[in-house]
Design a protein around this motif. Sequence first.
Motif, PDB file in Angstrom:
ATOM      1  N   LEU A 171      -8.886   0.705  -0.971  1.00  0.00           N
ATOM      2  CA  LEU A 171      -8.197  -0.201  -0.062  1.00  0.00           C
ATOM      3  C   LEU A 171      -9.186  -0.787   0.933  1.00  0.00           C
ATOM      4  O   LEU A 171     -10.143  -0.118   1.324  1.00  0.00           O
ATOM      5  CB  LEU A 171      -7.085   0.523   0.697  1.00  0.00           C
ATOM      6  CG  LEU A 171      -5.828   0.945  -0.091  1.00  0.00           C
ATOM      7  CD1 LEU A 171      -4.853   1.643   0.836  1.00  0.00           C
ATOM      8  CD2 LEU A 171      -5.168  -0.239  -0.772  1.00  0.00           C
ATOM      9  N   PRO A 212       0.819  -1.226   0.000  1.00  0.00           N
ATOM     10  CA  PRO A 212       0.000   0.000   0.000  1.00  0.00           C
ATOM     11  C   PRO A 212       0.849   1.271   0.000  1.00  0.00           C
ATOM     12  O   PRO A 212       0.316   2.361  -0.207  1.00  0.00           O
ATOM     13  CB  PRO A 212      -0.809  -0.130   1.298  1.00  0.00           C
ATOM     14  CG  PRO A 212       0.006  -1.006   2.176  1.00  0.00           C
ATOM     15  CD  PRO A 212       0.669  -1.986   1.256  1.00  0.00           C
ATOM     16  N   LEU A 235      -5.762  -5.239   4.473  1.00  0.00           N
ATOM     17  CA  LEU A 235      -4.428  -4.682   4.698  1.00  0.00           C
ATOM     18  C   LEU A 235      -3.828  -5.175   6.008  1.00  0.00           C
ATOM     19  O   LEU A 235      -2.619  -5.414   6.096  1.00  0.00           O
ATOM     20  CB  LEU A 235      -4.489  -3.152   4.718  1.00  0.00           C
ATOM     21  CG  LEU A 235      -4.657  -2.439   3.375  1.00  0.00           C
ATOM     22  CD1 LEU A 235      -4.712  -0.940   3.585  1.00  0.00           C
ATOM     23  CD2 LEU A 235      -3.531  -2.791   2.422  1.00  0.00           C
ATOM     24  N   SER A 238      -0.730  -6.755   4.011  1.00  0.00           N
ATOM     25  CA  SER A 238       0.305  -5.761   3.726  1.00  0.00           C
ATOM     26  C   SER A 238       1.572  -6.067   4.516  1.00  0.00           C
ATOM     27  O   SER A 238       1.521  -6.493   5.672  1.00  0.00           O
ATOM     28  CB  SER A 238      -0.188  -4.352   4.072  1.00  0.00           C
ATOM     29  OG  SER A 238      -0.458  -4.229   5.446  1.00  0.00           O
TER      30      SER A 238
END
Length: 488
Positions: A297, A131, A302, A306
Amino acid sequence: MSASIFNFLEKIIYVIFFTVIALIVGINVFETSGHHSISTMSPKYFEVMTLVIALLLFGTLIGFRKKIAGLLEKIPIAVWSVGLLGFSLILQLIVVKFFAVRPSWDFGALVNGAKLYLETGEVSDYFSIYPNNIFLFSILLLIGKLFTPDLGVYILFNILIIIASQYMIFRIALKVADKSVGMISLAVSVLFFPYIFFAPVVYTDTISLIFLLLPLYLLLDENGELKKNLSIILLAAFIFSLGMLLKGSLIIFVIAFSIILLLYMNGWKRAYFILPFVMLFLVKTLFNTALYQLDILDKRQLAQTSFPVSHWLVMAQNNERFGKYSGDDVEWTKQLLMTHPREEVSNIHFEELQHRFQEKGLLGNLKFNLEKITHTWTDGTYYSLNKIKRNPIEPTNITSLLDYKSGDILQGYARVQHLILFIGLLLAFTLVKDRKAFVTFCMLSIIGYFFFFLLWETRSRYLVSVTPLIILMSCMSYLKIKFRRSIE
C-alpha cells in the motif's frame, strides 16, 4: 462500581436484546426479502405457508425436545461429528461443482488481485480505493504462495474454513451446554443455508466465522465459564482484532468482548476491559506499517483515493436503495476524491448525510429504517443465491435451481429455517437467570449488529458473521438445557 450496578447493566442488555429480537421476529412473520434478493416475486401465500410450516416445526421441537435430547445422548459423538462434517464437505463440493461462478465484484477483485500480485508483483488499484479488504488479500497471497493462486485452491480454503467453523460451533456448544445441544448445533450449522451456498464465494462473509469462534472457544473453560487468565484474554483480543482487520463490522465483537470483561471480571481486573482496544490499536498499526514497508500500500495514495468512513454512512441513508450498495453514491465519492482532499470529501458527505435525514423527516426516517431492517433481517438466503446467480460457469444449472418450482422450495427452506432460529432466540429468557458471560456476549453481539447496520451500508449477507451465535443460542433455548454449575 458496586455489583448491583453491573447487575442492572446486565438487565438493560436483556431488555434491549428481547426488544430487538421481538421486532425482528415480528417483521419476519409478515415479510421476506429472499425472493427480492434475486429480483423475483414470492408466490401467493408463500409467507403464510412458510410461517405455518415454521410454527408446526416450532411446536414439534418444543413438544419433543426431551425425546430429541435423549435420543441424541445415545449417539456416539465421534460418529455424529465425523458423519455430519463429512456430509458438509460433500454438500459444499456439490454446490461448487454445479453452481461455481466466475469471480466478479469484490470476490473477483481479491482472487484476481492475489494472482496478479503473485505473478507480476503488481498491486491492483482496487486496494487503493478499498484498503479494508487488504487483510483477506494478504491471506490469499499466503495461500497462493504456499500452493497455487488458482480459484479452486481458494474455494477449498473457503470450504475448510466453513467446516472448521461448524466444528467450533459444536465444540463451544459442548462447553456451554451439553452433548445434545452440541450435536443439534452441529446438525443445524451443517444444514444452514448460507454455509452451504456461500461455498463457491471466497469473501469475508464466511472467512470471518473463524475470527469469532476461535477466540470464543479459547475464552471458555470446560464448564462454559469465562477464563480469567491474562494470556488467554490477550490471545483472544488479538484474534478478535485480526477479525476486525478482515471485516470492519467485526469491531462489534471487540466491543462486546470489552463489555464482557467489565461485567464479569472481579475487582481491579475489570480494568482488563481496555485490553481489546489496546490490542486492536497495536494490531492495526503494526499491520498497516508492514503494508507500507512492503510497498503493498502507498500511504500517500491512500490519503487521496481510499473511501472515507463517511461514504458508507451516507450510502446507508440512500433512500432509493434502502441503505444498500448504491453505484451512484460510489461514483459520486470517486468523483469527489478526484477533485477534493479526502477531509473535504468527508465534510461533503456529512452535509449530504444531514440533508438525507432532514429530507425524510421523522416519520420518513422511521419508515426508511423499518424498510432497511426488513431488507437486512428477513432474507433467509443471506444473499447467497444472488452471489451464485452472478456470472455462473454453468448458467443452466442456476436457472434450474431458481426456477419457478425448485426456486420456491429452496426459498421456503431458507425462510422456515430463518424463522425457527429467530423464534428460538425469543426463548433465550430461559438462559439469562444463570448470568453467563457467553449468553451476554451473544446478546451484545446481536444487539450490536442490529444497530450497526441501521447506521452503516447494509446487506443481508453481512449477518453471516454473527450467525454462529444465533445458532448456538437458539439451539440452547429450544432444548432448554441448563448450564452446568461452575466448579469453584
